[in-house]
Design a protein around this motif. Structure first.
Motif, short mmCIF file in Angstrom:
data_model
loop_
_atom_site.label_atom_id
_atom_site.label_comp_id
_atom_site.label_asym_id
_atom_site.label_seq_id
_atom_site.Cartn_x
_atom_site.Cartn_y
_atom_site.Cartn_z
N ILE A 99 2.41 8.30 -2.16
CA ILE A 99 1.91 9.13 -3.43
C ILE A 99 2.17 10.45 -2.71
O ILE A 99 1.30 11.53 -1.73
N MET B 285 0.75 -0.97 -0.06
CA MET B 285 -0.03 0.41 -0.26
C MET B 285 0.70 0.88 -0.27
O MET B 285 1.62 0.91 0.46
N SER B 286 0.43 2.15 -0.66
CA SER B 286 0.42 3.48 -0.73
C SER B 286 0.98 4.23 0.13
O SER B 286 -0.37 4.21 1.03
N GLN B 287 2.25 4.72 0.78
CA GLN B 287 1.72 5.83 1.69
C GLN B 287 1.08 7.32 1.12
O GLN B 287 1.31 7.82 -0.38
N PHE B 288 0.52 8.33 1.42
CA PHE B 288 0.30 8.88 1.17
C PHE B 288 0.36 10.69 2.04
O PHE B 288 -0.38 10.92 3.14
N GLU C 167 -1.90 2.44 -5.67
CA GLU C 167 -1.99 2.20 -3.95
C GLU C 167 -1.16 1.11 -3.94
O GLU C 167 -0.30 1.20 -3.30
N ARG C 168 -0.98 0.11 -4.76
CA ARG C 168 -0.53 -0.82 -4.29
C ARG C 168 0.91 -0.76 -5.77
O ARG C 168 1.76 -1.81 -5.22
N GLU D 294 5.16 3.59 -3.97
CA GLU D 294 5.67 3.80 -2.73
C GLU D 294 5.11 5.06 -1.78
O GLU D 294 4.83 4.57 -0.68
N ARG E 75 -4.06 7.69 -6.30
CA ARG E 75 -3.96 6.32 -5.24
C ARG E 75 -5.09 4.79 -5.11
O ARG E 75 -4.78 3.98 -5.28
N ASP E 76 -6.32 5.99 -6.07
CA ASP E 76 -7.07 4.74 -6.49
C ASP E 76 -6.54 3.89 -8.21
O ASP E 76 -6.94 2.39 -8.01
N GLU F 12 -5.90 12.26 -4.77
CA GLU F 12 -6.88 10.87 -5.08
C GLU F 12 -7.29 9.84 -6.14
O GLU F 12 -6.92 8.42 -5.66
#
Length: 207
Positions: free
Chosen positions: A171, A1-4, A165-166, A169, A161-162, A158
């Motif tokens: 966003i 999962m990405s950090q945001f 995100e996988r 690393e 991320r959708d 956003e």
């Protein structure tokens, strides 16, 4: 999962910049806002990260990746620039332009065009991007964030991320970016050649 990370566009938080820089040093890919579209960026010397960027974009080694620099002094390290070219670069940077130039030996062979030995370089006019490079004390390599099959770049964090995100690393959200990519100008010949019209005006180059 990405950090945001939500990073302020005018006053980037140093704590988050340091974390973002460490993510890149550790081999991560970052979705980064610029003065045109979002870009996927990674460390220049990290072969695995560069190949991951190419896979996400579904591009081969004939597609120029862009070396994103802090200023013109860095460009001179990675590209052969004469006085005429330097004057044109100085007039248009920082800004939403990518310039195709002859690569120096400082550029890893896998990053330059395989037949022409050229590289795309730019100096973005975006505080977050430039502050991150200052924290790294190094340029970034990357490409406009246009996903396979799409005809335009992603411009909102956003949405990125959708979709990614996988696969990446980090966003960085600093508000929406422009819909237009950079204007690409080839400076390797006797006269400038417009490769792609984007956000930057080509009139200053007589095009």
């Amino acid at each position: 999962m990405s950090q945001f990370f939500q990073i302020h566009p005018d006053n980037p938080q140093l704590r988050l910049l340091k974390q973002a820089a460490q993510t890149i040093v550790n081999g991560g890919i970052v979705a980064l806002p610029t003065d045109s579209c979002y870009a996927l960026v990674c460390q220049l010397d990290n072969k695995d990260a560069v190949e991951r960027v190419r896979r996400i974009r579904a591009i081969d080694d004939k597609h120029h990746l862009t070396l994103m620099c802090r200023d013109l002094s860095e460009i001179a390290l990675y590209a052969k620039v004469d006085n005429r070219q330097y004057r044109m670069l100085k007039a248009a940077t920082p800004g939403p332009y990518t310039f195709i130039l002859e690569a120096t030996k400082e550029v890893p062979r896998r990053l330059s065009h395989p037949s022409r030995k050229t590289i795309g370089l730019r100096v973005p006019e975006n505080r977050v991007a430039r502050a991150l490079m200052e924290e790294l004390a190094a340029p970034l390599i990357g490409t406009t964030l246009i996903l396979p099959g799409a005809d335009r770049a992603l411009t909102a964090a956003e949405d990125i991320r959708d979709m990614l995100e996988r696969q990446i690393e980090l966003i960085v959200d600093s508000g929406p970016c422009s819909l237009e990519p950079t204007t690409v100008i080839d400076l390797t010949g006797d006269e400038p050649v417009l490769i792609r019209q984007g956000r930057g005006s080509a009139h200053a180059f007589g095009l």
